[in-house]
Design a protein around this motif. Structure first.
Motif, short mmCIF file in Angstrom:
data_model
loop_
_atom_site.label_atom_id
_atom_site.label_comp_id
_atom_site.label_asym_id
_atom_site.label_seq_id
_atom_site.Cartn_x
_atom_site.Cartn_y
_atom_site.Cartn_z
N GLY A 1 26.44 2.80 107.56
CA GLY A 1 25.42 2.17 106.73
C GLY A 1 24.99 0.83 107.30
N PRO A 2 23.86 0.31 106.82
CA PRO A 2 23.37 -1.00 107.29
C PRO A 2 24.34 -2.15 107.01
CG PRO A 2 21.65 0.17 106.07
CD PRO A 2 22.91 0.94 105.87
N ASP A 3 25.32 -1.91 106.09
CA ASP A 3 26.34 -2.93 105.82
C ASP A 3 27.58 -2.76 106.69
OD1 ASP A 3 27.27 -0.57 104.76
OD2 ASP A 3 27.89 -1.40 102.83
N ALA B 1 24.13 6.94 114.77
CA ALA B 1 23.40 5.88 114.07
C ALA B 1 22.01 5.73 114.70
CB ALA B 1 24.16 4.56 114.16
N GLU C 1 16.70 0.32 111.06
CA GLU C 1 17.48 -0.33 109.99
C GLU C 1 18.91 -0.61 110.42
OE1 GLU C 1 17.71 4.15 109.10
OE2 GLU C 1 16.22 2.72 109.86
N LYS C 2 19.33 -0.06 111.57
CA LYS C 2 20.69 -0.32 112.08
C LYS C 2 20.71 -1.41 113.16
CE LYS C 2 21.97 3.14 109.52
NZ LYS C 2 22.24 4.50 109.89
N ASP D 1 20.49 -4.65 113.27
CA ASP D 1 21.27 -5.88 113.11
C ASP D 1 22.77 -5.62 112.96
OD1 ASP D 1 19.18 -7.75 113.33
OD2 ASP D 1 18.52 -7.26 111.29
N VAL D 2 23.12 -4.50 112.36
CA VAL D 2 24.55 -4.24 112.14
C VAL D 2 25.23 -3.70 113.40
CG1 VAL D 2 24.33 -1.88 111.23
CG2 VAL D 2 26.24 -3.32 110.49
N ALA E 1 17.88 1.54 117.30
CA ALA E 1 19.08 0.97 116.68
C ALA E 1 19.83 0.05 117.63
CB ALA E 1 20.01 2.09 116.21
#
Length: 261
Positions: free
Chosen positions: A154-156, A207, A211-212, A214-215, A248
């Protein structure tokens, strides 16, 4: 060699592709190769799959005649405590995207027991017994050794149903644990623990998407941050792979590996 050296993980292999479609093609090739090696060695292929966007990334397996579906034993890395036909169910997602389109025997797929949804402890114990049935009679290891575990992120930075800051990150005994306070709905879930994930012969993260962006560097370049996905470090001789797209991985420093089987 010291015991510590024996258990030090291999460095992750990062494969980045121009598009999600290209990623899906090569991911299918990778899964088929893992399957072939496992069947050649022991006559079966044990795989655990996450939900989210991952089932749709496995579409490259559908037309592939090299897939020996009758040799697969499929488990779910995590699952939501919902009926098997519920839109939130990982089993439902995998069945819709993949299993309904291929000749896999129904008994080779291991969903949770839908009669136990009201008792999370019993639900997770029951799923652990499914793993014991598959692995304990063949392997003497403390934890099951999957041929391949496929994970999303997940993005977190969460993976499976292991979330940042959650007490389950420290679970080192149970094979399958439950949570009733998932920060992402639905709140009630069961999940493999890190020891199970990290005992696999191969673990592959999938992944894709901006949206990925930054993580992914926080996981791959700064493992000291301790995000759940960064805690996936298969013990030697297990190997960790990342299958990502360029959208990503644009900010990642870790060297990319030219994809090869």
């Amino acid at each position: 060699m010291s015991a510590a050296a024996h258990h030090s993980p291999n460095p992750p292999i990062l494969n980045s592709f121009a598009s999600k479609d290209e990623l899906a093609i090569h991911l299918a090739e990778f899964v088929v190769k893992a399957q072939k090696e496992s069947i050649d060695k022991k006559g079966r292929f044990t795989i655990a799959i996450s939900g989210g966007s991952l089932p749709n990334m496995l579409k490259g397996l559908i037309p592939n005649p090299a897939v020996k579906w009758d040799k697969w034993q499929v488990f779910y890395v995590d699952e939501r405590a919902v009926p098997l036909d519920h839109p939130d169910s990982n089993h439902h997602a995998c069945t819709t995207a993949l299993f309904s389109k291929v000749p896999i025997p129904k008994e080779n797929i291991h969903p949770l027991d839908p009669t136990l949804l009201d008792d999370l402890e019993e639900l997770s114990d029951s799923y652990e017994k499914e793993l014991i049935k598959e692995f304990a009679q063949r392997d003497s290891a403390r934890f099951p050794v999957f041929d391949l575990i496929l994970l999303g992120m997940g993005p977190d930075g969460h993976t499976a149903s292991l979330f940042p800051g959650h007490e389950l990150l420290a679970e080192d005994d149970r094979w399958v644990a439950y949570l009733q306070d998932s920060p992402k709905p639905p709140p009630k879930r069961i999940t493999f623990t890190f020891p199970v994930i990290n005992h696999a012969a191969r673990v592959a993260f999938v992944a894709a998407g901006a949206e990925k962006i930054d993580v992914l560097p926080d996981v791959l370049d700064k493992p000291e941050l301790g995000l759940p996905a960064a805690r996936v470090r298969p013990t030697f001789p297990g190997q960790l792979y990342w299958f990502v797209d360029d959208a990503a991985s644009a900010k990642v420093n870790l060297a990319r590996t030219p994809f090869r089987l």
